[in-house]
Design a protein around this motif. Structure first.
Motif, mmCIF file in Angstrom:
data_model
loop_
_atom_site.group_PDB
_atom_site.id
_atom_site.type_symbol
_atom_site.label_atom_id
_atom_site.label_comp_id
_atom_site.label_asym_id
_atom_site.label_seq_id
_atom_site.Cartn_x
_atom_site.Cartn_y
_atom_site.Cartn_z
ATOM 1 N N PRO A 331 0.822 -1.215 0.000
ATOM 2 C CA PRO A 331 0.000 0.000 0.000
ATOM 3 C C PRO A 331 0.852 1.260 0.000
ATOM 4 O O PRO A 331 1.880 1.326 0.672
ATOM 5 C CB PRO A 331 -0.815 -0.127 1.300
ATOM 6 C CG PRO A 331 0.013 -1.012 2.184
ATOM 7 C CD PRO A 331 0.700 -1.971 1.261
ATOM 8 N N ILE A 332 0.412 2.250 -0.772
ATOM 9 C CA ILE A 332 1.152 3.509 -0.883
ATOM 10 C C ILE A 332 0.342 4.668 -0.309
ATOM 11 O O ILE A 332 0.829 5.423 0.527
ATOM 12 C CB ILE A 332 1.530 3.795 -2.354
ATOM 13 C CG1 ILE A 332 2.478 2.706 -2.884
ATOM 14 C CG2 ILE A 332 2.161 5.178 -2.487
ATOM 15 C CD1 ILE A 332 2.759 2.805 -4.368
ATOM 16 N N SER A 333 -0.891 4.822 -0.752
ATOM 17 C CA SER A 333 -1.724 5.926 -0.269
ATOM 18 C C SER A 333 -3.160 5.455 -0.099
ATOM 19 O O SER A 333 -3.547 4.394 -0.602
ATOM 20 C CB SER A 333 -1.656 7.116 -1.239
ATOM 21 O OG SER A 333 -2.204 6.757 -2.505
ATOM 22 N N GLU A 334 -3.929 6.272 0.617
ATOM 23 C CA GLU A 334 -5.304 5.875 0.927
ATOM 24 C C GLU A 334 -6.221 7.088 0.937
ATOM 25 O O GLU A 334 -5.867 8.152 1.455
ATOM 26 C CB GLU A 334 -5.337 5.170 2.281
ATOM 27 C CG GLU A 334 -6.720 4.705 2.713
ATOM 28 C CD GLU A 334 -6.680 3.968 4.040
ATOM 29 O OE1 GLU A 334 -6.144 2.843 4.065
ATOM 30 O OE2 GLU A 334 -7.161 4.535 5.041
ATOM 31 N N LEU A 335 -7.405 6.903 0.346
ATOM 32 C CA LEU A 335 -8.466 7.898 0.396
ATOM 33 C C LEU A 335 -9.551 7.324 1.303
ATOM 34 O O LEU A 335 -10.228 6.357 0.936
ATOM 35 C CB LEU A 335 -9.016 8.186 -1.002
ATOM 36 C CG LEU A 335 -9.960 9.377 -1.139
ATOM 37 C CD1 LEU A 335 -9.186 10.685 -1.007
ATOM 38 C CD2 LEU A 335 -10.701 9.335 -2.465
ATOM 39 N N GLY A 336 -9.678 7.871 2.506
ATOM 40 C CA GLY A 336 -10.548 7.288 3.506
ATOM 41 C C GLY A 336 -12.006 7.656 3.340
ATOM 42 O O GLY A 336 -12.379 8.476 2.486
#
Length: 527
Positions: A331-336
């Motif tokens: 995983p690199i980035s996340e949009l919650g």
């Protein structure tokens, strides 16, 4: 051996053994208890350990077990756990995806993988036994066949505990406590990536261990796996089981079937590609299913339509999470969930989570400031050891501890990552560089467009032109010129596709992403 690392499989088995009567897996409507699952893993591991001395080690003195099974079955988990439990390296040979179950690595490529990794044991199932025999028949130093069951005289039965005990072995709980190092390779997953050439992403025991360590115990976790266990879905299954949860296995993706399982098994977590999310949305919008148990609906793999995401929030509620990552680096980035209520963020890939991200100029490799587009480079504790047997590719991909993803993007002033497609996919036309993702986002901003894929097609003079394939909302009849005007307003006239093809659905590759090679070939054929 060096006893410097713990084995993630023991962590999972320890949790399962604490409550052997609970359901660990659901498969084809039937439960598999934790006790049954532990018994299957430990007995298979013990037989593998006692028999591997007969066949000898592979390259570098390592025991290597190839997996050629239907991906989303209990057998795939049992065999990986059993092999890793004795310190063996597992090589995934079955990369089929529920999105495109007919997509396979070629027989020749599989045979090359077996030879390159020095596979000593090939674990198969009844469905793949003919292929396994074909692979072995064409090799000078063929691996020995094993399976969870009696499939023939040429296949070692990993469930034959009576045969093991006749040899003087102990019960199925007497698995050896094999010493491993954190940087020993645990799994090699072959993926065609964007080049079509299979590359073996090698993940260490340390990374596998890190993924299951320090997680909060949550016996309510029920994970629905429709994507292949050979890839990221397998790591999510590990996390669900080690937390005391349950995994529901579906061999393929069917939106109505998936939502029915959410209701029947009180599924709390699932992961899909954006095209699959749209299919779920269309079915869920009918209100025919009770989805109140769903707490996390993760989508990843390719850009999603902001308009459709806004719809999904209304239907599913505050459960949507976008994850951007790669097989190579995790995983690199996340949009919650909260981010999904801000329309300005729906076209982003969220903010970096466990990974450190830098945007670098792909040519002189300098770090770029916020707002400038460059290559996404990542440093993460979940990064791969490297591509198996590919030192030159590793040297190009991993530099000074930073993995160069080949993805283009930029970070805005708030730290949100905006992806602009692949470095290799940039279209050079009319004196400018066109990023397909930018044009896709411009098309998706039109209320009638629900899916879009943009790609370059060269003419007879090797001049590239922008092409697009779009799926319109049901009942819409938007003209191509209107969509070109949309792109021109959002970007420029030079970004507008010279050809727009309308599709009922966009073809997907084995990773669930739009198959732009197929779209490009179709454009050539029609021309």
């Amino acid at each position: 051996m060096r006893n410097v690392g713990r084995n993630y499989v023991r962590e999972i088995l320890r949790e399962l053994s604490a409550n052997p009567g609970r359901v660990a897996l659901w498969w084809q409507g039937k439960p598999v208890t934790a006790g049954e699952f532990v018994y299957s893993v430990t007995s298979a591991a013990q037989i593998l350990d006692r028999r591997r001395s007969e066949v000898g080690a592979g390259k570098d003195g390592r025991t290597v077990v190839g997996l050629l099974t239907v991906t989303n079955t209990p057998a795939t988990l049992v065999l990986r756990y059993a092999a890793n439990l004795i310190g063996a390296m597992v090589v995934h040979l079955q990369t089929a995806n529920a999105v495109d179950p007919l997509d396979r690595i070629s027989t020749a490529a599989r045979r090359g993988i077996l030879a390159a990794t020095g596979t000593t044991l090939l674990a198969t199932d009844e469905e793949h036994l003919p292929l396994a025999r074909e692979l072995c028949a064409g090799m000078a130093d063929a691996p020995h066949l094993v399976a969870l069951g009696a499939l023939g005289d040429d296949v070692l039965d990993l469930t034959d505990i009576l045969d093991l005990n006749a040899d003087g072995g102990g019960g199925p709980g007497d698995t050896p406590d094999v010493e491993i190092a954190a940087d020993d390779p645990a799994t090699v997953t072959y993926t065609s990536g964007t080049t079509g050439v299979p590359k073996g992403v090698t993940v260490s025991f340390g990374v596998r261990q890190a993924a299951v360590t320090g997680l909060p115990k949550d016996a309510r976790t029920v994970y629905l796996s429709t994507l292949p266990l050979s890839h990221t879905s397998g790591a999510v299954a590990d996390m669900a089981l080690v937390s005391g949860g349950t995994v529901v296995l579906h061999e393929g993706f069917d939106p109505a079937g998936a939502l029915a399982s959410v209701e029947a098994h009180r599924v709390s977590r699932m992961t899909v590609s954006p095209p699959q999310l749209y299919m779920l949305l269309d079915v869920a919008a009918t209100g025919a299913f009770d989805l109140s148990s769903l707490r996390t609906l993760t989508y990843s793999g390719c850009p999603a339509s902001p308009a459709r995401l806004a719809e999904a929030v209304k239907v599913f509620g505050d459960v949507l999470t976008q994850t951007y990552g790669t097989t190579e680096v995790g995983p690199i980035s996340e949009l919650g969930p909260a981010d999904h209520h801000d329309p300005s963020l729906l076209a982003t890939a969220g903010r970096p989570t466990a990974a450190e991200v830098r945007i670098r100029d792909p040519y002189d490799h300098r770090d770029l400031p916020s707002g400038e587009v460059g290559e996404v480079c990542v440093r993460s504790p979940y990064a791969m050891l490297g591509y198996w047997g590919a030192p030159e590719l590793n040297a190009r991909t991993i530099r000074d501890g930073w993995l160069h993803t080949g993805d283009l993007g930029c970070l805005d002033e708030r730290g949100y990552l905006h992806l602009q497609g692949r470095l290799a996919d940039v279209i050079k036309t009319k004196g400018i560089k066109v990023h397909p993702a930018a044009v896709e986002n411009a098309l998706l901003a039109h209320p009638d467009v629900v899916q879009a894929a943009v790609f370059g097609v060269a003419d007879e003079d090797q001049v590239e032109h922008v092409h697009a394939a779009v799926v319109l909302r049901a009942g819409a009849a938007t003209e191509a010129d209107e969509l070109r005007d949309q792109v021109s307003r959002e970007l420029s006239a030079n970004h507008a596709p010279v050809e727009i093809r309308y599709c009922d659905e966009i073809p997907l590759g084995h990773t669930g992403k739009p198959d732009k090679a197929a779209l490009r070939a179709d454009a050539w054929g029609r021309r």
